[in-house]
Design a protein around this motif. Structure first.
Motif, PDB file in Angstrom:
ATOM      1  N   VAL A  45       0.839  -1.192   0.000  1.00  0.00           N
ATOM      2  CA  VAL A  45       0.000   0.000   0.000  1.00  0.00           C
ATOM      3  C   VAL A  45       0.882   1.253   0.000  1.00  0.00           C
ATOM      4  O   VAL A  45       0.662   2.183  -0.790  1.00  0.00           O
ATOM      5  N   GLU A  46       1.897   1.238   0.864  1.00  0.00           N
ATOM      6  CA  GLU A  46       2.792   2.410   0.911  1.00  0.00           C
ATOM      7  C   GLU A  46       3.453   2.642  -0.446  1.00  0.00           C
ATOM      8  O   GLU A  46       3.502   3.759  -0.952  1.00  0.00           O
ATOM      9  N   LYS A  47       3.975   1.541  -1.018  1.00  0.00           N
ATOM     10  CA  LYS A  47       4.638   1.655  -2.336  1.00  0.00           C
ATOM     11  C   LYS A  47       3.652   2.201  -3.372  1.00  0.00           C
ATOM     12  O   LYS A  47       4.006   3.045  -4.198  1.00  0.00           O
ATOM     13  N   PHE A  48       2.429   1.706  -3.323  1.00  0.00           N
ATOM     14  CA  PHE A  48       1.461   2.113  -4.351  1.00  0.00           C
ATOM     15  C   PHE A  48       1.122   3.599  -4.230  1.00  0.00           C
ATOM     16  O   PHE A  48       1.058   4.316  -5.233  1.00  0.00           O
ATOM     17  N   ILE A  49       0.917   4.060  -2.995  1.00  0.00           N
ATOM     18  CA  ILE A  49       0.563   5.472  -2.814  1.00  0.00           C
ATOM     19  C   ILE A  49       1.700   6.371  -3.306  1.00  0.00           C
ATOM     20  O   ILE A  49       1.482   7.360  -4.012  1.00  0.00           O
ATOM     21  N   LYS A  50       2.928   5.966  -2.986  1.00  0.00           N
ATOM     22  CA  LYS A  50       4.091   6.734  -3.443  1.00  0.00           C
ATOM     23  C   LYS A  50       4.139   6.740  -4.980  1.00  0.00           C
ATOM     24  O   LYS A  50       4.319   7.784  -5.607  1.00  0.00           O
ATOM     25  N   PHE A  51       3.971   5.556  -5.550  1.00  0.00           N
ATOM     26  CA  PHE A  51       3.995   5.407  -7.012  1.00  0.00           C
ATOM     27  C   PHE A  51       2.937   6.297  -7.664  1.00  0.00           C
ATOM     28  O   PHE A  51       3.186   7.032  -8.609  1.00  0.00           O
ATOM     29  N   LYS A  52       1.753   6.254  -7.099  1.00  0.00           N
ATOM     30  CA  LYS A  52       0.624   6.995  -7.658  1.00  0.00           C
ATOM     31  C   LYS A  52       0.870   8.502  -7.636  1.00  0.00           C
ATOM     32  O   LYS A  52       0.541   9.221  -8.579  1.00  0.00           O
ATOM     33  N   ASN A  53       1.483   8.951  -6.564  1.00  0.00           N
ATOM     34  CA  ASN A  53       1.723  10.392  -6.429  1.00  0.00           C
ATOM     35  C   ASN A  53       2.896  10.884  -7.269  1.00  0.00           C
ATOM     36  O   ASN A  53       2.992  12.067  -7.562  1.00  0.00           O
ATOM     37  N   ASN A  54       3.805   9.976  -7.634  1.00  0.00           N
ATOM     38  CA  ASN A  54       5.025  10.423  -8.312  1.00  0.00           C
ATOM     39  C   ASN A  54       5.137  10.018  -9.776  1.00  0.00           C
ATOM     40  O   ASN A  54       6.143  10.307 -10.412  1.00  0.00           O
ATOM     41  N   THR A  55       4.140   9.313 -10.301  1.00  0.00           N
ATOM     42  CA  THR A  55       4.311   8.787 -11.667  1.00  0.00           C
ATOM     43  C   THR A  55       3.276   9.362 -12.626  1.00  0.00           C
ATOM     44  O   THR A  55       2.101   9.495 -12.280  1.00  0.00           O
ATOM     45  N   ASN A  56       3.756   9.686 -13.823  1.00  0.00           N
ATOM     46  CA  ASN A  56       2.839  10.009 -14.915  1.00  0.00           C
ATOM     47  C   ASN A  56       2.467   8.669 -15.557  1.00  0.00           C
ATOM     48  O   ASN A  56       3.177   8.153 -16.424  1.00  0.00           O
ATOM     49  N   ILE A  57       1.354   8.104 -15.090  1.00  0.00           N
ATOM     50  CA  ILE A  57       1.026   6.715 -15.444  1.00  0.00           C
ATOM     51  C   ILE A  57       0.795   6.563 -16.948  1.00  0.00           C
ATOM     52  O   ILE A  57       1.237   5.606 -17.572  1.00  0.00           O
ATOM     53  N   LYS A  58       0.158   7.538 -17.538  1.00  0.00           N
ATOM     54  CA  LYS A  58      -0.150   7.432 -18.964  1.00  0.00           C
ATOM     55  C   LYS A  58       1.138   7.312 -19.789  1.00  0.00           C
ATOM     56  O   LYS A  58       1.272   6.435 -20.634  1.00  0.00           O
ATOM     57  N   LYS A  59       2.076   8.214 -19.499  1.00  0.00           N
ATOM     58  CA  LYS A  59       3.324   8.240 -20.252  1.00  0.00           C
ATOM     59  C   LYS A  59       4.148   6.971 -19.970  1.00  0.00           C
ATOM     60  O   LYS A  59       4.645   6.315 -20.874  1.00  0.00           O
ATOM     61  N   ASN A  60       4.241   6.660 -18.698  1.00  0.00           N
ATOM     62  CA  ASN A  60       5.019   5.501 -18.295  1.00  0.00           C
ATOM     63  C   ASN A  60       4.469   4.197 -18.873  1.00  0.00           C
ATOM     64  O   ASN A  60       5.234   3.326 -19.306  1.00  0.00           O
ATOM     65  N   SER A  61       3.138   4.071 -18.890  1.00  0.00           N
ATOM     66  CA  SER A  61       2.567   2.808 -19.365  1.00  0.00           C
ATOM     67  C   SER A  61       2.818   2.631 -20.862  1.00  0.00           C
ATOM     68  O   SER A  61       3.077   1.527 -21.325  1.00  0.00           O
ATOM     69  N   LEU A  62       2.784   3.744 -21.613  1.00  0.00           N
ATOM     70  CA  LEU A  62       3.057   3.637 -23.052  1.00  0.00           C
ATOM     71  C   LEU A  62       4.447   3.058 -23.301  1.00  0.00           C
ATOM     72  O   LEU A  62       4.642   2.189 -24.144  1.00  0.00           O
ATOM     73  N   LYS A  63       5.410   3.561 -22.538  1.00  0.00           N
ATOM     74  CA  LYS A  63       6.790   3.083 -22.658  1.00  0.00           C
ATOM     75  C   LYS A  63       6.866   1.595 -22.298  1.00  0.00           C
ATOM     76  O   LYS A  63       7.476   0.794 -22.995  1.00  0.00           O
ATOM     77  N   LYS A  64       6.218   1.251 -21.210  1.00  0.00           N
ATOM     78  CA  LYS A  64       6.254  -0.146 -20.748  1.00  0.00           C
ATOM     79  C   LYS A  64       5.586  -1.090 -21.757  1.00  0.00           C
ATOM     80  O   LYS A  64       6.072  -2.177 -22.026  1.00  0.00           O
ATOM     81  N   ILE A  65       4.444  -0.639 -22.312  1.00  0.00           N
ATOM     82  CA  ILE A  65       3.727  -1.498 -23.259  1.00  0.00           C
ATOM     83  C   ILE A  65       4.616  -1.794 -24.472  1.00  0.00           C
ATOM     84  O   ILE A  65       4.684  -2.918 -24.950  1.00  0.00           O
ATOM     85  N   ASN A  66       5.345  -0.766 -24.937  1.00  0.00           N
ATOM     86  CA  ASN A  66       6.250  -1.003 -26.062  1.00  0.00           C
ATOM     87  C   ASN A  66       7.347  -1.989 -25.702  1.00  0.00           C
ATOM     88  O   ASN A  66       7.733  -2.820 -26.523  1.00  0.00           O
ATOM     89  N   GLU A  67       7.830  -1.897 -24.486  1.00  0.00           N
ATOM     90  CA  GLU A  67       8.870  -2.826 -24.036  1.00  0.00           C
ATOM     91  C   GLU A  67       8.380  -4.269 -24.042  1.00  0.00           C
ATOM     92  O   GLU A  67       9.047  -5.153 -24.580  1.00  0.00           O
ATOM     93  N   ILE A  68       7.220  -4.498 -23.453  1.00  0.00           N
ATOM     94  CA  ILE A  68       6.762  -5.894 -23.380  1.00  0.00           C
ATOM     95  C   ILE A  68       6.345  -6.399 -24.758  1.00  0.00           C
ATOM     96  O   ILE A  68       6.429  -7.570 -25.059  1.00  0.00           O
ATOM     97  N   LYS A  69       5.937  -5.485 -25.608  1.00  0.00           N
ATOM     98  CA  LYS A  69       5.512  -5.862 -26.948  1.00  0.00           C
ATOM     99  C   LYS A  69       6.717  -6.264 -27.809  1.00  0.00           C
ATOM    100  O   LYS A  69       6.711  -7.290 -28.471  1.00  0.00           O
TER     101      LYS A  69
END
Ligand SMILES: [Fe+2]
Ligand SMILES: [Fe+2]
Ligand SMILES: [Fe+2]
Length: 399
Positions: free
Chosen positions: A179-203
């Protein structure tokens, strides 16, 4: 094609159906997938597990497509039996997805997205370490996304409210440090941008399939997805596969090429997928349908068209589905087009669909004997079917 692309297209197709059910314009499934894949980045998983998490997030609520609308949209508190039914969605999703080749890990994640760290979740009451980090990632991202959206019975929660709820779930629903990790992650990450990068990596790291393998894989997934229809409406359980079989026979008899046959086959399996977004009661009705019922039923081809338009590698599938309930004389739906204006594959599906349906019991009538159908085929298919296809059907039936 990459295995990833095929799966993504078909998963998006089903996500569209889920969105229609939930009445959301933007997808809950995609939201959970984006945050899961970004949050997973902090844990050093293998690429395979990251990919599994992504697929599982997109499909986690797929079992909801089989739930009765009377429960799904119930106003007021649920009875224990109704709650049980709703909770079954994670197991239904698991059962469906585990039949897709190479998706065992994905199926396990889906099965456990409502488990709890303290053993009070469902369906297996996992406890602590059994509720692995990967499973918790999916579950916490699901909770977070759900809270951030409006529901019929409550407004959307503010960020502060979500953080409070998450903090209260420490040691109960989730492992405290998750929970602590998630709250920190949520507050500090641009999820939209980050997920696009990650999706390309796994793809990019995904397996490349030959054309033959791609088709086999696409077909396997379509078959699995079509099984959802039977889960929701049992009398339709064998319908898609029988229609597929017969329409391919008809197509071969009139000399369709391999690609045309393949697209038509996929359309046969997914033709009724729109029903997954609809109230099943209409299909169970014993008495006369109201004009609203008819409008709803007619709409299943349009929902099917919208959903299958996500299968961009087979662009004709959605067009075939749109028009496979059109009639030769123009009395069909949704466009009321007639004769050769109806795409050939749709005309073939219409013949196969009607022929197969006639043989089986429906809530409002008994199925007919094959000999009886064959003898009166011209009456049954009159005005509905392309006459030359009826002749082809009779030829096939003779053999
Ligand atoms: Fe769920
Ligand atoms: Fe969910
Ligand atoms: Fe249909």
């Amino acid at each position: 094609m990459k295995r990833f692309d095929i799966l993504s297209q078909l998963i998006k197709c089903l996500s569209r159906i889920l969105d229609e059910i939930e009445g959301h314009t933007s997808s809950h499934a995609q939201g959970v997938a984006n945050s899961s894949i970004s949050f997973a980045d902090e844990f050093g998983f293998t690429l395979k597990t990251q990919r599994s998490l992504y697929y599982a997030a997109l499909l986690h609520d797929i079992g909801e497509t089989t739930l009765p609308h009377s429960i799904l949209y119930k106003n007021g508190p649920l009875l224990p039996a109704e709650r049980k039914k709703i909770e079954s969605h994670s197991v239904v999703g698991y059962k469906i997805v585990k039949n897709i080749p190479s998706m065992t890990e994905v199926a396990g994640l889906i099965r456990h997205h409502h488990e709890s760290w303290d053993g009070t979740g469902y369906p297996d009451q996992l406890m602590m370490g059994e509720f692995t980090r990967a499973k918790q990632i999916l579950a916490i991202c699901d909770l977070n996304d759900t809270l951030s959206r409006e529901r019929p019975y409550r407004p959307k929660r503010t960020n502060e409210e979500i953080e409070n709820i998450l903090n209260e779930s420490k040691g109960t629903r989730f492992q405290p440090d998750m929970v602590e990790k998630f709250i920190k992650f949520k507050n500090n990450t641009n999820i939209k941008k980050n997920s696009l990068k990650k999706i390309n990596e796994i793809k990019d790291s995904g397996q490349e399939l030959s054309d033959f393998e791609s088709q086999a894989y696409l077909l396997a997934i379509s078959v699995v997805f079509s099984n959802l229809i039977g889960e929701k409406i049992p009398f339709l359980a064998t319908h898609p596969s029988k229609v597929a079989l017969l329409s391919v026979k008809l197509g071969e008899a009139i000399g369709m090429n391999k690609n045309e046959l393949f697209e038509m086959k996929i359309a046969a399996f997914l033709g009724d997928i729109g029903i997954l977004a609809q109230d099943e009661k209409i299909y169970m009705k014993k008495d006369k349908l109201s004009p609203e019922d008819i409008e709803t039923i007619n709409n299943h081809t349009l929902i099917g068209e919208r959903a299958t338009s996500e299968i961009t590698s087979l662009p004709n599938v959605s067009k075939i589905i749109r028009n496979y309930h059109e009639s030769w004389d123009g009395s069909g739906y949704p466009d009321g087009i007639k004769g050769s204006k109806i795409p050939l594959a749709s005309r073939i599906l219409r013949v196969a669909d009607t022929y197969v349906a006639l043989q089986h019991d429906r809530p409002y009538r008994k199925g007919k004997q094959r000999t009886e159908i064959t003898e009166s085929i011209n009456t049954y298919l009159k005005n509905i079917a392309d006459p030359s296809l009826v002749n082809t059907l009779m030829e096939i039936m003779k053999n």
